[in-house]
Design a protein around this motif. Structure first.
Motif, PDB file in Angstrom:
ATOM      1  N   ALA A 104       0.827  -1.207   0.000  1.00 44.80           N
ATOM      2  CA  ALA A 104       0.000   0.000   0.000  1.00 44.80           C
ATOM      3  C   ALA A 104       0.864   1.260   0.000  1.00 44.80           C
ATOM      4  O   ALA A 104       2.097   1.201  -0.062  1.00 44.80           O
ATOM      5  CB  ALA A 104      -0.920  -0.020   1.220  1.00 44.80           C
ATOM      6  N   ARG A 105       0.206   2.394   0.118  1.00 41.89           N
ATOM      7  CA  ARG A 105       0.906   3.676   0.129  1.00 41.89           C
ATOM      8  C   ARG A 105       1.282   4.121   1.537  1.00 41.89           C
ATOM      9  O   ARG A 105       1.863   5.181   1.718  1.00 41.89           O
ATOM     10  CB  ARG A 105       0.039   4.734  -0.559  1.00 41.89           C
ATOM     11  CG  ARG A 105      -0.197   4.442  -2.042  1.00 41.89           C
ATOM     12  CD  ARG A 105      -1.189   5.417  -2.639  1.00 41.89           C
ATOM     13  NE  ARG A 105      -1.357   5.193  -4.068  1.00 41.89           N
ATOM     14  CZ  ARG A 105      -2.232   4.319  -4.587  1.00 41.89           C
ATOM     15  NH1 ARG A 105      -3.002   3.587  -3.784  1.00 41.89           N
ATOM     16  NH2 ARG A 105      -2.327   4.170  -5.886  1.00 41.89           N
ATOM     17  N   VAL A 182      -5.950  -1.231   0.099  1.00 41.12           N
ATOM     18  CA  VAL A 182      -7.047  -0.336   0.468  1.00 41.12           C
ATOM     19  C   VAL A 182      -6.410   0.873   1.144  1.00 41.12           C
ATOM     20  O   VAL A 182      -6.039   0.824   2.322  1.00 41.12           O
ATOM     21  CB  VAL A 182      -8.048  -1.033   1.402  1.00 41.12           C
ATOM     22  CG1 VAL A 182      -9.171  -0.070   1.778  1.00 41.12           C
ATOM     23  CG2 VAL A 182      -8.614  -2.288   0.755  1.00 41.12           C
ATOM     24  N   ASP A 183      -6.246   1.953   0.389  1.00 44.97           N
ATOM     25  CA  ASP A 183      -5.520   3.118   0.870  1.00 44.97           C
ATOM     26  C   ASP A 183      -6.469   4.236   1.291  1.00 44.97           C
ATOM     27  O   ASP A 183      -7.638   4.275   0.878  1.00 44.97           O
ATOM     28  CB  ASP A 183      -4.587   3.648  -0.225  1.00 44.97           C
ATOM     29  CG  ASP A 183      -3.281   2.878  -0.295  1.00 44.97           C
ATOM     30  OD1 ASP A 183      -2.620   2.753   0.750  1.00 44.97           O
ATOM     31  OD2 ASP A 183      -2.933   2.403  -1.391  1.00 44.97           O
ATOM     32  N   GLU A 184      -5.948   5.140   2.083  1.00 43.47           N
ATOM     33  CA  GLU A 184      -6.688   6.345   2.433  1.00 43.47           C
ATOM     34  C   GLU A 184      -6.792   7.244   1.191  1.00 43.47           C
ATOM     35  O   GLU A 184      -5.857   7.307   0.381  1.00 43.47           O
ATOM     36  CB  GLU A 184      -5.978   7.107   3.551  1.00 43.47           C
ATOM     37  CG  GLU A 184      -5.771   6.308   4.829  1.00 43.47           C
ATOM     38  CD  GLU A 184      -7.067   5.896   5.482  1.00 43.47           C
ATOM     39  OE1 GLU A 184      -8.081   6.616   5.288  1.00 43.47           O
ATOM     40  OE2 GLU A 184      -7.077   4.858   6.164  1.00 43.47           O
ATOM     41  N   PRO A 185      -7.930   7.912   1.023  1.00 41.29           N
ATOM     42  CA  PRO A 185      -8.098   8.756  -0.176  1.00 41.29           C
ATOM     43  C   PRO A 185      -6.992   9.788  -0.358  1.00 41.29           C
ATOM     44  O   PRO A 185      -6.545  10.042  -1.484  1.00 41.29           O
ATOM     45  CB  PRO A 185      -9.459   9.433   0.069  1.00 41.29           C
ATOM     46  CG  PRO A 185     -10.191   8.483   0.967  1.00 41.29           C
ATOM     47  CD  PRO A 185      -9.145   7.868   1.847  1.00 41.29           C
ATOM     48  N   GLU A 186      -6.526  10.358   0.739  1.00 42.45           N
ATOM     49  CA  GLU A 186      -5.477  11.375   0.607  1.00 42.45           C
ATOM     50  C   GLU A 186      -4.155  10.766   0.151  1.00 42.45           C
ATOM     51  O   GLU A 186      -3.354  11.436  -0.527  1.00 42.45           O
ATOM     52  CB  GLU A 186      -5.288  12.136   1.927  1.00 42.45           C
ATOM     53  CG  GLU A 186      -4.972  11.278   3.134  1.00 42.45           C
ATOM     54  CD  GLU A 186      -6.197  10.826   3.898  1.00 42.45           C
ATOM     55  OE1 GLU A 186      -6.083  10.609   5.112  1.00 42.45           O
ATOM     56  OE2 GLU A 186      -7.286  10.695   3.268  1.00 42.45           O
ATOM     57  N   VAL A 188      -3.971   8.141  -1.895  1.00 37.70           N
ATOM     58  CA  VAL A 188      -4.156   7.905  -3.335  1.00 37.70           C
ATOM     59  C   VAL A 188      -3.961   9.215  -4.098  1.00 37.70           C
ATOM     60  O   VAL A 188      -3.284   9.267  -5.133  1.00 37.70           O
ATOM     61  CB  VAL A 188      -5.553   7.322  -3.606  1.00 37.70           C
ATOM     62  CG1 VAL A 188      -5.777   7.178  -5.116  1.00 37.70           C
ATOM     63  CG2 VAL A 188      -5.721   5.971  -2.915  1.00 37.70           C
ATOM     64  N   ALA A 189      -4.523  10.299  -3.563  1.00 38.53           N
ATOM     65  CA  ALA A 189      -4.420  11.596  -4.236  1.00 38.53           C
ATOM     66  C   ALA A 189      -2.985  12.105  -4.304  1.00 38.53           C
ATOM     67  O   ALA A 189      -2.617  12.834  -5.228  1.00 38.53           O
ATOM     68  CB  ALA A 189      -5.305  12.620  -3.512  1.00 38.53           C
ATOM     69  N   ALA A 190      -2.150  11.660  -3.354  1.00 37.54           N
ATOM     70  CA  ALA A 190      -0.761  12.109  -3.332  1.00 37.54           C
ATOM     71  C   ALA A 190       0.059  11.491  -4.456  1.00 37.54           C
ATOM     72  O   ALA A 190       1.168  11.959  -4.750  1.00 37.54           O
ATOM     73  CB  ALA A 190      -0.126  11.786  -1.981  1.00 37.54           C
ATOM     74  N   GLY A 191      -0.452  10.434  -5.074  1.00 36.00           N
ATOM     75  CA  GLY A 191       0.184   9.901  -6.272  1.00 36.00           C
ATOM     76  C   GLY A 191       1.222   8.826  -6.055  1.00 36.00           C
ATOM     77  O   GLY A 191       1.913   8.440  -7.000  1.00 36.00           O
ATOM     78  N   GLY A 192       1.369   8.314  -4.837  1.00 35.17           N
ATOM     79  CA  GLY A 192       2.345   7.251  -4.602  1.00 35.17           C
ATOM     80  C   GLY A 192       1.930   5.928  -5.237  1.00 35.17           C
ATOM     81  O   GLY A 192       0.764   5.718  -5.589  1.00 35.17           O
ATOM     82  N   TRP A 193       2.899   5.041  -5.394  1.00 34.06           N
ATOM     83  CA  TRP A 193       2.629   3.742  -6.033  1.00 34.06           C
ATOM     84  C   TRP A 193       2.077   2.757  -5.011  1.00 34.06           C
ATOM     85  O   TRP A 193       2.453   2.754  -3.827  1.00 34.06           O
ATOM     86  CB  TRP A 193       3.913   3.170  -6.636  1.00 34.06           C
ATOM     87  CG  TRP A 193       3.684   1.856  -7.350  1.00 34.06           C
ATOM     88  CD1 TRP A 193       3.354   1.682  -8.658  1.00 34.06           C
ATOM     89  CD2 TRP A 193       3.776   0.541  -6.782  1.00 34.06           C
ATOM     90  NE1 TRP A 193       3.227   0.342  -8.946  1.00 34.06           N
ATOM     91  CE2 TRP A 193       3.486  -0.382  -7.814  1.00 34.06           C
ATOM     92  CE3 TRP A 193       4.075   0.056  -5.497  1.00 34.06           C
ATOM     93  CZ2 TRP A 193       3.477  -1.760  -7.610  1.00 34.06           C
ATOM     94  CZ3 TRP A 193       4.060  -1.323  -5.292  1.00 34.06           C
ATOM     95  CH2 TRP A 193       3.771  -2.220  -6.347  1.00 34.06           C
TER      96      TRP A 193
END
Length: 236
Positions: A104-105, A182-186, A188-193
């Protein structure tokens, strides 16, 4: 108890988190038996004296066995120090297959894709001759189906050195995870892999013993083909 019977975990086998990953409805027992059929190794936990011990064990399953819910047989050496503590005691047997790494991120949401069975019950020593012979054959056939029928009968010395425990399958649970992170929306928005690394058991070429003169037997060839097909299904 048939394979159609639903798993009905007791409080001891009920998840306290991620309950959506539990298999408790119709088909749950069939999924449990499938995992117990496919997995090569189990781990048995028992309290020995003043401390717990968890040990890898060979095992086999008889859905129509004499215990409630069917029987899980555990193979052991008669000289094993933990055996005396396990016979007649409540034990925990777990079987786990890891199908992938979930990356995950955030460190918090890293996980694994897995299938995990937990069986809790009072273990009994298998001493009756016919049941012992049946359980030993099942244990060999758990490694390679059909192999027990191709082998010589065990000697008295071998039987004396071998112990078997039976654990009821009535109190059992199955928990699985599949899919991606299952990542936190923020995050995902930060753009990490993020992603997954699938894991599958590799089946190599059969290696005959250096003193073997007979060809690889059909039961071994057939089982290798089954393992490869199973790995291919999961990879696909």
């Amino acid at each position: 108890m048939t394979t159609d019977a639903p798993l009905s975990p007791t409080p001891r086998t009920t998840a306290t988190r991620s309950r959506h990953r539990m298999h408790g409805g119709p088909g749950g027992r069939a999924a449990l038996l499938q995992l117990l059929t496919e997995a090569p190794v189990a781990h048995l936990g028992v309290v020995v004296g003043d401390h717990p011990v968890v040990l890898p064990v060979a095992f086999a399953v008889d859905p129509e066995g004499p215990d409630e819910g069917g029987t899980l047989y555990v193979h052991a050496s008669a000289a094993a120090g933990w055996l005396g503590a396990a016979a007649g005691a409540t034990v925990c047997v777990t079987v786990t297959e890891v199908d992938g790494l979930v990356l995950a991120r955030s460190g918090f949401h890293h996980s694994m894709n897995y299938r995990c069975a937990v069986v809790i019950g009072r273990a009994r020593a298998v001493t009756e001759g016919r049941e012992r012979a049946h359980a030993l054959d099942l244990t060999v056939d758990h490694v390679v189906p059909g192999r027990a029928a191709t082998l010589r009968a065990p000697t008295r010395r071998e039987l004396a050195a071998t112990a078997l425990l039976a654990v009821p399958l009535a109190e059992a649970s199955l928990k699985t995870r599949a899919g991606g992170p299952v990542d936190e929306p923020e995050d995902v928005a930060a753009g990490g892999w993020a992603g997954t690394v699938p894991l599958h058991r590799m089946v190599g070429e059969v290696e005959a013993a250096t003193d073997a003169v007979a060809p690889v037997p059909d039961d071994v060839v057939a089982h290798v083909e089954r393992l490869r097909a199973r790995a291919g299904e999961r990879a696909g």
